[in-house]
Design a protein around this motif. Structure first.
Motif, short mmCIF file in Angstrom:
data_model
loop_
_atom_site.label_atom_id
_atom_site.label_comp_id
_atom_site.label_asym_id
_atom_site.label_seq_id
_atom_site.Cartn_x
_atom_site.Cartn_y
_atom_site.Cartn_z
N LEU A 95 -10.51 -18.52 -42.19
CA LEU A 95 -10.53 -19.74 -41.40
C LEU A 95 -11.89 -20.43 -41.46
N TRP A 96 -12.96 -19.67 -41.29
CA TRP A 96 -14.29 -20.25 -41.28
C TRP A 96 -15.23 -19.45 -42.18
N PRO A 97 -15.01 -19.48 -43.49
CA PRO A 97 -15.87 -18.70 -44.38
C PRO A 97 -17.28 -19.29 -44.43
N GLY A 98 -18.25 -18.38 -44.55
CA GLY A 98 -19.63 -18.82 -44.70
C GLY A 98 -19.90 -19.26 -46.12
N ARG A 99 -21.06 -19.86 -46.34
CA ARG A 99 -21.40 -20.34 -47.68
C ARG A 99 -21.48 -19.18 -48.67
N GLY A 100 -22.05 -18.06 -48.24
CA GLY A 100 -22.14 -16.90 -49.13
C GLY A 100 -20.76 -16.34 -49.47
N GLN A 123 -13.17 -4.62 -44.36
CA GLN A 123 -13.75 -5.78 -45.01
C GLN A 123 -14.03 -6.83 -43.93
N PRO A 124 -15.10 -7.62 -44.07
CA PRO A 124 -15.34 -8.68 -43.08
C PRO A 124 -14.26 -9.75 -43.16
N GLY A 125 -13.93 -10.34 -42.03
CA GLY A 125 -12.93 -11.39 -42.00
C GLY A 125 -11.97 -11.18 -40.86
N ILE A 126 -11.21 -12.23 -40.52
CA ILE A 126 -10.27 -12.14 -39.40
C ILE A 126 -8.83 -12.46 -39.83
#
Length: 294
Positions: free
Chosen positions: A70-75, A278-281
């Motif tokens: 939903l809101w991925p960071g630039r990296g 893993q990171p993420g929702i």
């Protein structure tokens, strides 16, 4: 899909045998890395007619998931770009080779031969969708399955005595706990509408919390528990309507085969360490899941 059952059985048996061999040597091993991540990718390679470059494709696809957060960071978006480029490059070569040497597998069926030297973009898009979407969610499902069996040994024992309940047990394992493979999905309202009494103007994004819905006590009594004796019920695990998952039948077939193999071949396999996520929702994926034999 049904013709693939013997193929999936062979792959699952071989990967679980390799897991057992590693346990003898190391005692504790990573079920996610050795089984859950590899089985669905190898199945997809067989389905598409790709070489068995399973490890290469797992590494290439691993960070594709960030593009669907939903809101991925630039990296994270940069990692998703790298994965997308790697998968596209691999499949472009594979499709190019297949156009020169036609075959009757799925990859061959995706190709058109109007422009023999150019890989059709539709075939590339479809192959990418099948590969990436079919791997991430199924790998998460196989990890969640073992977590459920390990945390509820009584349910696992009951299921070994009631193999006819495997299909319903798979559905319960996908729903159970906090671990359905996809936690949420986003949509955009095409027109002004009202949903459950809430006005939603055209163009407004709506996030459906699938994981929460699967734990609605009005639908599932005691939703936090795992219960293989629950009556069959509706589920959002694979979507509904026009958005129903293209690979639902394959994913459920893999779940049944792997679950049956776990119960018969490795009934004493237990999770013995923290599950590293893993990171993420959006996706409830595991990076590692340490196991050993009890």
């Amino acid at each position: 899909m049904d013709d693939l059952e013997s193929v999936i059985q062979e792959i699952a048996d071989r990967r679980l045998a390799e897991l057992a061999e590693q346990i003898v040597v190391k005692r504790r091993v990573d079920y996610a890395a050795l089984v859950a991540h590899l089985v669905p990718m190898e199945v997809l390679c067989r389905l598409l007619g790709l070489p068995d470059d399973v490890d290469v494709l797992v590494q290439a696809s691993r960070n594709y998931r960030y593009a669907m957060e939903l809101w991925p960071g630039r990296g994270q978006l940069l990692q998703a770009d790298i994965s997308a480029d790697a998968v596209a490059a691999y499949l472009t070569v594979a499709l190019g080779e297949r156009s020169r040497c036609p075959a009757t597998d799925v990859l061959g069926e995706l190709l058109t031969f109007e422009n023999s030297e150019r890989v059709p973009s539709a075939a590339l898009d479809l192959a990418t969708t099948v590969l990436v979407a079919g791997w991430e969610t199924t790998a998460a499902m196989l990890n969640s399955m073992l977590l459920g069996l390990s945390r509820y040994p009584g349910q696992a024992a009951w299921l070994r005595g009631h193999p006819e309940a495997l299909p319903d047990a798979c559905a319960e394992l996908i729903r159970w706990g906090w671990d359905p493979p996809i936690q949420m999905a986003s949509r955009v309202a095409a027109r002004d509408t009202v949903l459950a009494g809430v006005p939603i103007p055209a163009g407004r994004a709506v996030i459906a919390l699938i994981g929460s819905a699967e734990h609605d006590p009005r639908e599932v009594p005691e939703p936090g528990s795992l219960d293989f004796t629950r009556p069959a019920r509706r589920s959002l695990a694979f979507g509904v309507g026009m958005h129903y998952c293209l690979g639902a039948h394959l994913a459920q077939l893999e779940a049944r085969v792997v679950l049956r193999a776990l119960l018969s071949r490795l009934p004493n396999l237990k999770v013995t360490g923290p599950a590293i996520r893993q990171p993420g929702i959006v996706f409830r994926s595991l990076h590692s899941l340490p196991v050993e034999l009890a």
